[in-house]
Design a protein around this motif. Structure first.
Motif, short mmCIF file in Angstrom:
data_model
loop_
_atom_site.label_atom_id
_atom_site.label_comp_id
_atom_site.label_asym_id
_atom_site.label_seq_id
_atom_site.Cartn_x
_atom_site.Cartn_y
_atom_site.Cartn_z
N VAL B 85 0.84 -1.20 0.00
CA VAL B 85 0.00 0.00 0.00
C VAL B 85 0.87 1.24 0.00
CG1 VAL B 85 -1.95 -1.04 1.18
CG2 VAL B 85 -0.17 0.04 2.51
N GLY B 87 0.54 5.04 1.50
CA GLY B 87 -0.30 5.75 2.44
C GLY B 87 0.27 7.09 2.83
N THR B 101 -4.99 5.15 4.36
CA THR B 101 -4.83 4.28 3.19
C THR B 101 -6.13 4.05 2.47
OG1 THR B 101 -5.11 2.41 4.67
CG2 THR B 101 -2.86 2.99 4.08
N SER B 107 -4.84 3.14 9.06
CA SER B 107 -3.90 2.04 9.32
C SER B 107 -2.86 2.50 10.32
CB SER B 107 -3.23 1.62 8.03
OG SER B 107 -4.18 1.38 7.05
N ASN B 201 -4.32 -0.34 -2.38
CA ASN B 201 -5.40 0.49 -1.86
C ASN B 201 -5.84 1.55 -2.84
OD1 ASN B 201 -2.95 1.82 -1.62
ND2 ASN B 201 -3.57 2.95 0.19
#
Lengths: 340, 295
Positions: B85, B87, B101, B107, B201
């Protein structure tokens, strides 16, 4: 030179704090500020009333360097607009409406013509009333009363922009001097915030005013002297507004040492100060407003005004062309609306 | 020279992609009846009314033995262990960072899950905790991997490999997570000159390919030198290609981006933003080349 300075002193620049401009100050200074105030306080102070994105320092640097070299993130030059989609007559129970999509930004404007009494100081003219609603659809920050500050700021800007006498022919809106006149209620609805709100709203307002159809009325006098107003039976018998002198707003955001037109949300986060310039189709300025926390150099203000005039004229030409094209399609136009 | 283009809206046409499809999927909209057979258990995205199983979200019906659930396509990111991911740090807390995310909950990136600068292996001390903000601040972008999923659905991330870490100059695009194809690797160096990280994501990060490939710094040193014009053009073009693919709901993976890039070369970068050209690129250039790609 001194006369330009004198002109600037006379021009009133109002510092609206609407744009969230995260200053490209040294990271140490911002870190100190954050440590002292605590995160949530700083975020509230910096958030302002506009939905803004948070960017990292290298991302901002990339954007600023790109602007210096006249190649923005999506490949545009500093004076290019994103492609705008304009459609009029989308709302059926209004006198005129328009929907404009400028990149991500989505604006819906409806104009309703209602009968009212003229203002005391201008008895033979109608008038316009603006109302801007920031819907919670645009961003969760606008929920409840969150969008009110931004809404009132946009409304007051539009009152200033349309305050010039020649923008809309108000005398044509008069029915009976001192007694009856047409009041145009211009309602703006912000559906999606994608940067550059003022420009998109002004394009939508001009398109909606172009689309407005005000029914023709006749004033009948009785023997006793009481006046009756008769609406014509034919629904297509209406007067159209002359939108030749309606101004369009051009927002010029200062990024680094250059200015850009039609900033996206990311570019707005990198810009320290912006200049809102309203231009008519002939290139005349009707108002100027400075927004943002940063300062603008007097030389750059003049440069930005010149760019604003040039870009504004191009904007008028493009908009008029698309409105005429839509008009020429007539009833054969396939309406797209919201579900197309 | 100012360029202003305006156009009238065009009604959306259903996308016709002449590519070999897999088995037909059962697509439902909210309110559609899935089945009237009462023997099934209802899973996520369904509810029972009048002995009928009805979908509550728009998506694909998935059936496992007796369990029927509807997997929504336009949804927030649901993390799996091992996903890559991208983020953005939203908060700095004691011993951990909160990372946004595009999932239902922020997260978490624990202090013990990052590499210390210099690559030391030791227990994190109080000094490390106080120096957290020097490492990652609010607004910084990171690439990380999902280590585990908490019971409430929040993801725990880690950047324990040298290919993860803080991201420096580049462009971030946010797309729907369902459009990112699951692949073996999500870090691609496109031959056109840009590199791309396709986060599961939906966060796509495009950045200039760095020459020093073997520089294993652990990703906390950011390069602040100006990016050259040729790299910028490539990055802008890749960005517009990705936006074009997303508008036409085509899956994003390295080959699709590359084919779209090659199809877009005859046009100028800024013109790619105009939707009419999207249709040309999406229609002719893409449909034929997508058919060549194995799904």
């Amino acid at each position: 030179m001194s006369e330009r300075r004198a002109t600037l002193r006379r021009l009133s620049c109002s510092n609206g704090a609407s744009h969230c401009s995260r200053l490209l100050e040294g990271t140490a200074a911002s870190r100190e500020r954050r440590k002292r105030k605590g995160l949530s306080a700083v975020r509230r102070e910096e958030a302002g009333s506009m939905a803004a994105v948070v960017l990292s320092e290298p991302e901002k640097l990339y954007i600023v360097h790109g602007v210096q070299e006249d190649l923005r993130v999506d490949g545009r030059g500093c004076e290019d607009y994103r492609c705008a989609e304009v459609e009029t007559d989308v709302v059926s129970n209004t006198s005129g409406s328009a929907r404009v999509k400028l990149g991500n930004t989505d604006i819906l404007v409806g104009v309703k013509a209602e009968m009212g009494t003229p203002k005391i100081e201008k008895p033979d003219e109608g008038y316009l009333e603006f109302c801007v609603d920031c819907s919670a659809n645009a961003t969760p920050e606008f929920e409840g009363r969150g969008g009110e500050e931004l809404g009132t700021e946009i409304t007051s800007t539009f009152y200033t922009v349309f305050s010039s006498e020649n923008s809309v022919d108000l005398k044509s809106l008069c029915i009976n001097p001192r007694e009856h006149c047409w009041v145009l209620y211009v309602d703006v609805l912000l559906l999606v915030c994608g940067g550059n709100l003022f420009d998109a709203i002004s394009i939508a307002v001009k398109a909606a005013l172009f689309n407005t159809r005000i029914p023709k009325v006749r004033v009948l006098e009785d023997e006793e002297g009481s006046k009756e107003i008769e609406l014509s039976d034919d629904p297509y018998d209406c007067i159209r507004l002359n939108v030749e002198n309606v101004p369009l707003i051009v927002t010029l955001s200062k990024i680094g040492y250059r200015h850009v037109v039609d900033a996206t949300l990311e570019e707005e986060a990198c810009s320290l100060a912006s200049l809102l310039v309203s231009v008519t189709s002939k290139g005349a300025l009707t108002s100027i407003k400075k927004v943002g926390r940063g300062s603008l150099d007097p030389e750059s203000i003049f440069e930005m005004m010149e760019t604003g005039k040039k870009v504004g004229k191009a904007l008028h030409v493009a908009l008029q062309k698309i409105l005429d094209e839509e008009e020429s399609l007539g009833t054969s136009r396939q309406k797209v609306g919201f579900l197309g | 020279m100012a360029a202003v283009t305006m156009r009238l809206p065009v009604p959306r046409k259903p996308a016709v992609v002449n590519a070999p499809r897999g088995p037909e999927k059962h697509l439902v909209a909210p309110g559609d009846t899935i089945t009237t057979d009462t023997g099934y258990m209802r899973g996520h995205g369904t509810y029972v009314e009048d002995d009928k199983l009805i979908a509550s979200v728009a998506g694909v019906v998935e059936r496992v033995n007796k369990l029927i659930c509807v997997r929504a396509l336009n949804t927030r990111y649901n993390g799996e262990v091992g996903d890559v991911v991208v983020g953005r740090i939203t908060e700095v807390q004691q011993k951990r960072w909160k990372v946004e995310t595009y999932s239902r909950l922020d997260s978490v990136l624990l202090l013990s899950s990052i590499n210390l600068p210099g690559g030391e292996l030791r227990r994190r001390s109080i000094e490390d905790e106080l120096a957290m903000r020097d490492c990652l601040q609010e607004g910084d972008l990171i690439s990380a991997e999902v280590q585990s999923v908490f019971t409430d659905g929040a993801l725990s991330l880690h950047t324990r490999s040298l290919k993860y870490g803080k991201l420096s100059q580049g462009v971030l695009i946010q797309v729907s997570p369902s459009l990112v194809k699951r692949q073996k690797t999500h870090f691609h160096d496109l031959p056109c000159g840009a590199s791309v990280i396709l986060g599961n994501n939906g966060y796509i990060w495009i950045y200039p390919t760095s020459e020093q490939r073997d520089e294993e710094t652990g990703g906390f040193i950011t390069n602040l030198e100006p990016v050259s014009m040729s790299d910028r053009e490539v990055i802008s073009r890749v960005r517009n290609c990705i936006v074009a693919l997303v508008t036409h709901k085509l899956m994003l993976f390295d080959t699709s981006i590359l084919y779209c890039y090659e199809a877009s070369l005859p046009h100028q970068v800024q013109k790619l933003v105009v939707v009419t050209l999207f249709c040309a690129v999406g229609g002719n250039g893409k449909a034929s080349s997508v058919a060549e790609v194995r799904w």
